[in-house]
Scaffold this motif. Structure first.
Motif, PDB file in Angstrom:
ATOM      1  N   TYR A  17      -5.597  -2.086  -0.427  1.00  0.00           N
ATOM      2  CA  TYR A  17      -5.001  -0.691  -0.477  1.00  0.00           C
ATOM      3  C   TYR A  17      -3.455  -1.035  -0.677  1.00  0.00           C
ATOM      4  O   TYR A  17      -2.776  -1.795  -0.135  1.00  0.00           O
ATOM      5  N   LEU A  81       3.593  -0.739   0.545  1.00  0.00           N
ATOM      6  CA  LEU A  81       2.927  -1.382   1.428  1.00  0.00           C
ATOM      7  C   LEU A  81       1.639  -2.057   0.727  1.00  0.00           C
ATOM      8  O   LEU A  81       0.984  -1.369  -0.216  1.00  0.00           O
ATOM      9  N   VAL A  82       1.177  -3.152   1.187  1.00  0.00           N
ATOM     10  CA  VAL A  82      -0.275  -3.685   0.667  1.00  0.00           C
ATOM     11  C   VAL A  82      -0.780  -4.007   1.818  1.00  0.00           C
ATOM     12  O   VAL A  82      -0.441  -4.870   3.015  1.00  0.00           O
ATOM     13  N   SER A  83      -2.225  -3.427   1.828  1.00  0.00           N
ATOM     14  CA  SER A  83      -3.114  -3.915   3.063  1.00  0.00           C
ATOM     15  C   SER A  83      -4.758  -3.815   2.404  1.00  0.00           C
ATOM     16  O   SER A  83      -5.153  -3.387   1.610  1.00  0.00           O
ATOM     17  N   PRO A  84      -5.533  -5.006   3.090  1.00  0.00           N
ATOM     18  CA  PRO A  84      -6.777  -5.112   2.655  1.00  0.00           C
ATOM     19  C   PRO A  84      -7.549  -3.930   3.262  1.00  0.00           C
ATOM     20  O   PRO A  84      -7.470  -3.655   4.403  1.00  0.00           O
ATOM     21  N   THR A  88      -8.513  -1.182   7.336  1.00  0.00           N
ATOM     22  CA  THR A  88      -7.847  -0.041   7.448  1.00  0.00           C
ATOM     23  C   THR A  88      -8.728   1.175   7.916  1.00  0.00           C
ATOM     24  O   THR A  88      -9.779   1.188   7.783  1.00  0.00           O
TER      25      THR A  88
END
Lengths: 89, 101, 101
Positions: A17, A81-84, A88
């Motif tokens: 994401y 922002l970066v998130s797996p 989430t």
């Protein structure tokens, strides 16, 4: 994990994401990235959120527009922002 | 300063605080690593979570992250997340729990 | 040759005292300076943030940060060492006006 970019390294070939500037969100498979956080994402879903004020009722109207893109390059400097995404909610 | 010490190098001024009371940004970051912290972005969005690691650009890896919007409402949660340093306005140690504004 | 003082030496002298920070854009911060580095990242205690309300620019939202913070030097425009910021400046001006009248 030694440095923050390790988090990105561990997400390669995974769906991530990405929150960008200007209420833009991307979900896609991370193919490649560099030290600037420039990225190549595949099978991407882009979501742009806009809010308008209804002239009559003065209420905020939130609009979400989504589209699909097969492959794209994201310039690192628009990324917030970066998130797996699997982790989430 | 009346002494004509024309050495070409500027004189180091007497510091207002003794050396041991100074806290450089690097000292601060060491002390906050692995602890709960609040990261505020230039846009006003706040992230609360555990600061997993940082680099020299203030890029941040955070765990158990909660995202709060401009209105202070919880907007999202992330297990792990990477925050790009150029967006960071300030990092705060979460010494005391904030109550409202 | 007159003794030169480097800009950051002035900031070094302000360690331990109040400092007023004008950010790029219209945000301002006041706090007690604990330390800084070559990028002018600042460690502050008892910081107060002043942000103009986006809907009403004349209304300034103040927010007390009750933990130590690291302020990103990237967004800093102007530093005023020894100043308590916009509130104390307004007080000073009021006092001056009262003395004059």
């Amino acid at each position: 994990m030694e440095e923050p970019l390790d988090l990105i390294r561990l997400s390669i070939d995974e769906r991530v994401y990405v929150k960008c500037r200007g209420s833009r969100e991307l979900r896609g498979k991370l193919h490649a990235y560099d030290q600037h956080l420039n990225m190549i994402l595949g099978e991407v879903e882009e979501t742009v959120t806009t809010t308008e004020i209804d002239e009559e009722t003065d209420e905020e109207i939130v609009k979400k527009q989504t589209r699909k893109v097969g492959m794209l390059f994201v310039r690192g400097d628009i990324i917030v922002l970066v998130s797996p995404p699997l982790r989430t909610t | 300063m009346s002494e004509p010490t024309n050495t070409g190098t500027p004189q180091v001024p007497e510091t207002a605080a003794p050396e041991d009371t100074k806290r450089t940004p690097s000292d601060f970051l060491k002390s906050v690593l692995g602890r709960p912290a609040v990261v505020k972005l230039n846009s006003g969005i706040e992230y609360r979570g555990v600061l997993a690691c940082l680099d020299g650009y203030l890029n941040i890896a955070m765990e158990q992250t909660q995202e709060f919007g401009l209105d202070g409402q919880l907007k999202a949660t992330y297990g792990d997340c990477f925050i790009r340093g150029n967006n960071v306005l300030h990092i705060s140690s979460q010494a005391k729990r904030k109550t409202g504004l | 040759m007159a003794t030169r003082i480097l800009p950051l030496e002035l900031i070094d002298k302000a360690i331990g005292s109040q400092i007023w920070i004008l950010m790029r854009g219209s945000k301002e911060v006041v706090g007690t300076l604990r330390g800084f580095d070559d990028y002018v990242n600042l460690v502050l205690d008892d910081a107060i943030e002043y942000t103009p309300d986006p809907n009403d620019r004349t209304n300034i939202i103040t927010k007390k940060l009750d933990a130590e913070i690291l302020l990103n030097g990237n967004q800093i425009a102007i530093l005023v060492p020894g100043s308590g910021g916009p509130d104390s400046l307004a007080q000073q001006q009021q006092q001056q006006q009262q003395q004059q009248s």
